[in-house]
Scaffold this motif. Structure first.
Motif, PDB file in Angstrom:
ATOM      1  N   GLY A  51       9.009  -2.975  -1.175  1.00 23.34           N
ATOM      2  CA  GLY A  51       8.477  -2.081   0.109  1.00 23.34           C
ATOM      3  C   GLY A  51       9.396  -1.122   0.511  1.00 23.34           C
ATOM      4  O   GLY A  51      10.154  -0.577  -0.236  1.00 23.34           O
ATOM      5  N   SER A  52       9.312  -0.635   1.839  1.00 20.41           N
ATOM      6  CA  SER A  52       9.855   0.403   2.160  1.00 20.41           C
ATOM      7  C   SER A  52      10.893  -0.151   3.266  1.00 20.41           C
ATOM      8  O   SER A  52      10.432  -0.944   4.166  1.00 20.41           O
ATOM      9  CB  SER A  52       9.005   1.388   3.024  1.00 20.41           C
ATOM     10  OG  SER A  52       8.371   1.977   2.027  1.00 20.41           O
ATOM     11  N   PHE A  53      12.144   0.104   2.933  1.00 21.72           N
ATOM     12  CA  PHE A  53      13.196  -0.334   4.208  1.00 21.72           C
ATOM     13  C   PHE A  53      13.973   0.866   4.710  1.00 21.72           C
ATOM     14  O   PHE A  53      14.037   1.774   4.214  1.00 21.72           O
ATOM     15  CB  PHE A  53      14.330  -1.411   3.621  1.00 21.72           C
ATOM     16  CG  PHE A  53      13.398  -2.366   2.564  1.00 21.72           C
ATOM     17  CD1 PHE A  53      13.127  -3.504   3.417  1.00 21.72           C
ATOM     18  CD2 PHE A  53      13.270  -2.387   1.248  1.00 21.72           C
ATOM     19  CE1 PHE A  53      12.370  -4.646   2.522  1.00 21.72           C
ATOM     20  CE2 PHE A  53      12.450  -3.195   0.705  1.00 21.72           C
ATOM     21  CZ  PHE A  53      12.074  -4.425   1.133  1.00 21.72           C
ATOM     22  N   GLY A  54      14.807   0.593   5.980  1.00 26.95           N
ATOM     23  CA  GLY A  54      15.771   1.598   6.284  1.00 26.95           C
ATOM     24  C   GLY A  54      14.895   2.680   7.158  1.00 26.95           C
ATOM     25  O   GLY A  54      13.809   2.621   7.476  1.00 26.95           O
ATOM     26  N   ALA A  55      15.851   3.693   7.273  1.00 22.86           N
ATOM     27  CA  ALA A  55      15.634   4.855   8.279  1.00 22.86           C
ATOM     28  C   ALA A  55      14.001   5.305   7.669  1.00 22.86           C
ATOM     29  O   ALA A  55      13.872   5.463   6.586  1.00 22.86           O
ATOM     30  CB  ALA A  55      16.594   5.986   7.899  1.00 22.86           C
ATOM     31  N   PRO A  56      13.495   5.710   8.568  1.00 20.96           N
ATOM     32  CA  PRO A  56      11.935   6.123   8.550  1.00 20.96           C
ATOM     33  C   PRO A  56      11.793   7.355   7.401  1.00 20.96           C
ATOM     34  O   PRO A  56      11.105   7.083   6.375  1.00 20.96           O
ATOM     35  CB  PRO A  56      11.413   6.510   9.954  1.00 20.96           C
ATOM     36  CG  PRO A  56      12.505   6.152  10.886  1.00 20.96           C
ATOM     37  CD  PRO A  56      13.582   5.794  10.064  1.00 20.96           C
ATOM     38  N   SER A  57      12.474   8.541   7.795  1.00 23.86           N
ATOM     39  CA  SER A  57      12.077   9.536   6.874  1.00 23.86           C
ATOM     40  C   SER A  57      13.535  10.456   7.161  1.00 23.86           C
ATOM     41  O   SER A  57      13.541  11.076   8.257  1.00 23.86           O
ATOM     42  CB  SER A  57      10.715  10.292   7.165  1.00 23.86           C
ATOM     43  OG  SER A  57      10.703  11.530   6.311  1.00 23.86           O
ATOM     44  N   THR A  58      14.267  10.480   6.394  1.00 24.42           N
ATOM     45  CA  THR A  58      15.293  11.175   6.283  1.00 24.42           C
ATOM     46  C   THR A  58      15.365  12.593   5.388  1.00 24.42           C
ATOM     47  O   THR A  58      16.279  13.611   5.277  1.00 24.42           O
ATOM     48  CB  THR A  58      16.670  10.634   5.855  1.00 24.42           C
ATOM     49  OG1 THR A  58      16.632  10.083   4.715  1.00 24.42           O
ATOM     50  CG2 THR A  58      16.936   9.329   7.050  1.00 24.42           C
ATOM     51  N   GLY A  59      14.212  12.699   4.544  1.00 24.42           N
ATOM     52  CA  GLY A  59      14.262  13.580   3.615  1.00 24.42           C
ATOM     53  C   GLY A  59      15.264  13.534   2.335  1.00 24.42           C
ATOM     54  O   GLY A  59      15.262  14.312   1.331  1.00 24.42           O
ATOM     55  N   ALA A  60      15.802  12.187   2.375  1.00 29.34           N
ATOM     56  CA  ALA A  60      16.753  11.899   1.185  1.00 29.34           C
ATOM     57  C   ALA A  60      16.367  10.507   0.634  1.00 29.34           C
ATOM     58  O   ALA A  60      17.354   9.863   0.263  1.00 29.34           O
ATOM     59  CB  ALA A  60      18.104  12.419   1.777  1.00 29.34           C
ATOM     60  N   ARG A  61      15.142  10.057   0.794  1.00 31.18           N
ATOM     61  CA  ARG A  61      14.788   8.902   0.769  1.00 31.18           C
ATOM     62  C   ARG A  61      14.993   8.271  -0.921  1.00 31.18           C
ATOM     63  O   ARG A  61      15.169   9.259  -1.856  1.00 31.18           O
ATOM     64  CB  ARG A  61      13.156   8.634   0.841  1.00 31.18           C
ATOM     65  CG  ARG A  61      12.945   8.339   2.176  1.00 31.18           C
ATOM     66  CD  ARG A  61      11.450   7.951   2.339  1.00 31.18           C
ATOM     67  NE  ARG A  61      11.391   6.572   2.160  1.00 31.18           N
ATOM     68  CZ  ARG A  61      11.637   5.688   3.125  1.00 31.18           C
ATOM     69  NH1 ARG A  61      12.053   6.018   4.344  1.00 31.18           N
ATOM     70  NH2 ARG A  61      11.382   4.356   2.987  1.00 31.18           N
ATOM     71  N   ILE A  62      15.681   7.254  -0.989  1.00 33.31           N
ATOM     72  CA  ILE A  62      16.194   6.520  -2.156  1.00 33.31           C
ATOM     73  C   ILE A  62      14.873   5.673  -2.896  1.00 33.31           C
ATOM     74  O   ILE A  62      14.039   5.119  -2.167  1.00 33.31           O
ATOM     75  CB  ILE A  62      17.250   5.757  -1.936  1.00 33.31           C
ATOM     76  CG1 ILE A  62      18.344   6.265  -1.551  1.00 33.31           C
ATOM     77  CG2 ILE A  62      17.322   4.877  -3.440  1.00 33.31           C
ATOM     78  CD1 ILE A  62      18.933   7.367  -2.600  1.00 33.31           C
ATOM     79  N   THR A  63      14.647   5.950  -4.152  1.00 32.72           N
ATOM     80  CA  THR A  63      13.445   5.059  -4.750  1.00 32.72           C
ATOM     81  C   THR A  63      14.050   4.074  -5.611  1.00 32.72           C
ATOM     82  O   THR A  63      14.758   4.752  -6.689  1.00 32.72           O
ATOM     83  CB  THR A  63      12.418   5.961  -5.327  1.00 32.72           C
ATOM     84  OG1 THR A  63      11.840   6.920  -4.630  1.00 32.72           O
ATOM     85  CG2 THR A  63      11.309   5.296  -5.923  1.00 32.72           C
ATOM     86  N   LEU A  64      13.872   3.035  -5.674  1.00 30.30           N
ATOM     87  CA  LEU A  64      14.292   1.806  -6.470  1.00 30.30           C
ATOM     88  C   LEU A  64      13.179   1.381  -7.395  1.00 30.30           C
ATOM     89  O   LEU A  64      12.238   1.275  -6.853  1.00 30.30           O
ATOM     90  CB  LEU A  64      14.916   0.610  -5.819  1.00 30.30           C
ATOM     91  CG  LEU A  64      16.197   0.546  -5.463  1.00 30.30           C
ATOM     92  CD1 LEU A  64      16.603  -1.040  -4.700  1.00 30.30           C
ATOM     93  CD2 LEU A  64      17.335   0.818  -6.534  1.00 30.30           C
ATOM     94  N   THR A  65      13.331   1.292  -8.526  1.00 28.59           N
ATOM     95  CA  THR A  65      12.320   1.215  -9.851  1.00 28.59           C
ATOM     96  C   THR A  65      12.604  -0.028 -10.502  1.00 28.59           C
ATOM     97  O   THR A  65      13.762   0.329 -11.335  1.00 28.59           O
ATOM     98  CB  THR A  65      11.588   2.260 -10.511  1.00 28.59           C
ATOM     99  OG1 THR A  65      11.752   3.230  -9.763  1.00 28.59           O
ATOM    100  CG2 THR A  65      10.258   2.074 -10.848  1.00 28.59           C
ATOM    101  N   ALA A  66      11.970  -1.175 -10.929  1.00 29.02           N
ATOM    102  CA  ALA A  66      12.383  -2.102 -11.897  1.00 29.02           C
ATOM    103  C   ALA A  66      11.735  -1.407 -13.243  1.00 29.02           C
ATOM    104  O   ALA A  66      10.641  -0.947 -13.298  1.00 29.02           O
ATOM    105  CB  ALA A  66      11.742  -3.304 -11.471  1.00 29.02           C
ATOM    106  N   LEU A  67      12.457  -1.279 -14.019  1.00 27.64           N
ATOM    107  CA  LEU A  67      12.088  -0.447 -15.351  1.00 27.64           C
ATOM    108  C   LEU A  67      11.665  -1.503 -16.498  1.00 27.64           C
ATOM    109  O   LEU A  67      11.941  -2.834 -16.263  1.00 27.64           O
ATOM    110  CB  LEU A  67      13.259   0.501 -15.855  1.00 27.64           C
ATOM    111  CG  LEU A  67      13.531   1.545 -14.874  1.00 27.64           C
ATOM    112  CD1 LEU A  67      14.900   2.309 -15.304  1.00 27.64           C
ATOM    113  CD2 LEU A  67      12.472   2.529 -14.878  1.00 27.64           C
ATOM    114  N   PRO A  68      10.765  -1.131 -17.248  1.00 30.25           N
ATOM    115  CA  PRO A  68      10.221  -1.852 -18.293  1.00 30.25           C
ATOM    116  C   PRO A  68      11.281  -2.722 -19.039  1.00 30.25           C
ATOM    117  O   PRO A  68      12.357  -2.234 -19.575  1.00 30.25           O
ATOM    118  CB  PRO A  68       9.357  -1.111 -19.456  1.00 30.25           C
ATOM    119  CG  PRO A  68       9.061   0.143 -18.497  1.00 30.25           C
ATOM    120  CD  PRO A  68      10.352   0.235 -17.580  1.00 30.25           C
ATOM    121  N   GLU A  69      11.107  -4.124 -19.374  1.00 32.26           N
ATOM    122  CA  GLU A  69      11.946  -4.727 -19.809  1.00 32.26           C
ATOM    123  C   GLU A  69      11.640  -4.706 -21.456  1.00 32.26           C
ATOM    124  O   GLU A  69      11.299  -5.619 -22.265  1.00 32.26           O
ATOM    125  CB  GLU A  69      12.126  -6.180 -19.481  1.00 32.26           C
ATOM    126  CG  GLU A  69      12.540  -6.448 -18.260  1.00 32.26           C
ATOM    127  CD  GLU A  69      12.465  -8.018 -17.821  1.00 32.26           C
ATOM    128  OE1 GLU A  69      12.267  -8.872 -18.595  1.00 32.26           O
ATOM    129  OE2 GLU A  69      12.704  -8.105 -16.510  1.00 32.26           O
TER     130      GLU A  69
END
Lengths: 90, 190
Positions: B18-36
């Protein structure tokens, strides 16, 4: 303890990534060297003040054994090399 | 015959998403679980450090498939799952100078990207991740906090982390924590 070790393979890394084995200057006695020699090899260590060569393992990096020459008083790192480069076994 | 069937479950299937932390800073981080897919550990025989040119032969040809992490040590990574026979079939390609060990069951890939990605990772590791000293394609085995991980730069603002399966969810949670000030979107499903 020194805080940054310049691993010859990985570059400068914090000491938390390493495991210290101890004095790099000790040579393993022959199997039949006798109890005194083996007792000294396993248990007896100097506690030097000043320059000291140690085996350090880059456990959380390249997993190579290194020879780190450091000053036990000032924490200065003088030299770091791969243990195999000196023909030393670790 | 086995008494029960072994089910492969993705290590991060149940991780926080989901989405966590600061609402919108223009520098958002995306975390992705990659295929095993596959993770092959390649270890060179003694005095075979010159194998760099040989290792890509066992990779799938994709960029960043081969990730060196020490003298004579590589991870070869890809999205496709490989059978034991397929992995065994790659051994002759190395001319007997290195061995291959399947680590597909043991290591998990996490993708992390965003404009502030270097700042986020710098909270956990002492490796200099500046693009000048850590260009695209470079890998480094290091600690992120107390968790050992292989960091690979895959782009100007993106990295991949290779971490032991049992530590994957802990690292995932820590990365979310480390990214909160920029805001983070975590996608655990593959």
């Amino acid at each position: 303890m020194a805080s940054l070790i310049a691993c010859p393979h990985c570059g400068p890394r914090p000491k938390e990534e390493f495991t210290v084995r101890g004095d790099a200057g000790i040579t393993r006695p022959a199997p039949d060297a006798g109890e005194d020699a083996w007792h000294a090899y396993v248990y007896l260590r100097d506690n030097p003040r000043g320059r000291h060569k140690e085996h350090w393992h880059h456990t959380s990096g390249c997993r190579r054994w290194l020879v780190v020459e450091r000053d036990t008083m000032t924490h200065t790192i003088h030299a770091v090399s791969d243990a195999s480069a000196e023909g030393a076994t670790a | 015959m086995a008494d029960f069937a072994l089910l492969h479950r993705p290590a991060l299937a149940g991780a926080k998403a989901g989405s966590f932390g600061a609402p919108s800073t223009g520098a958002r981080i995306t975390l992705t679980a990659l295929p095993e897919g596959h993770v092959l550990q390649v270890l060179a025989a003694r005095d075979s450090d010159h194998l760099q040119d040989l290792i890509p032969r066992i990779g799938d040809g994709s960029p960043h498939a081969v990730r060196p992490y020490g003298p004579g040590q590589w991870f070869v990574i890809g999205d496709a799952a490989l059978s034991a026979a397929e992995i065994f079939g790659k051994t002759p390609l190395l001319d007997g100078m290195a061995s291959i060990s399947d680590q597909g069951h043991g290591r998990i890939r996490i993708g992390i990207s965003g404009r502030a990605v270097e700042t986020v990772l710098a909270k956990g590791t002492a490796v200099d991740l500046d693009r000048a000293s850590f260009p695209v394609g470079r890998s480094a085995m290091t600690l992120i906090g107390h968790i050992s991980a292989l960091i690979t730069r895959t782009g100007a603002e993106s990295f991949e982390l290779l971490v032991l399966r049992g530590f994957a969810e802990s690292l995932w949670d820590e990365l979310i924590q480390m990214s909160l000030e920029f805001g983070v979107d975590a996608r655990a499903t593959q």
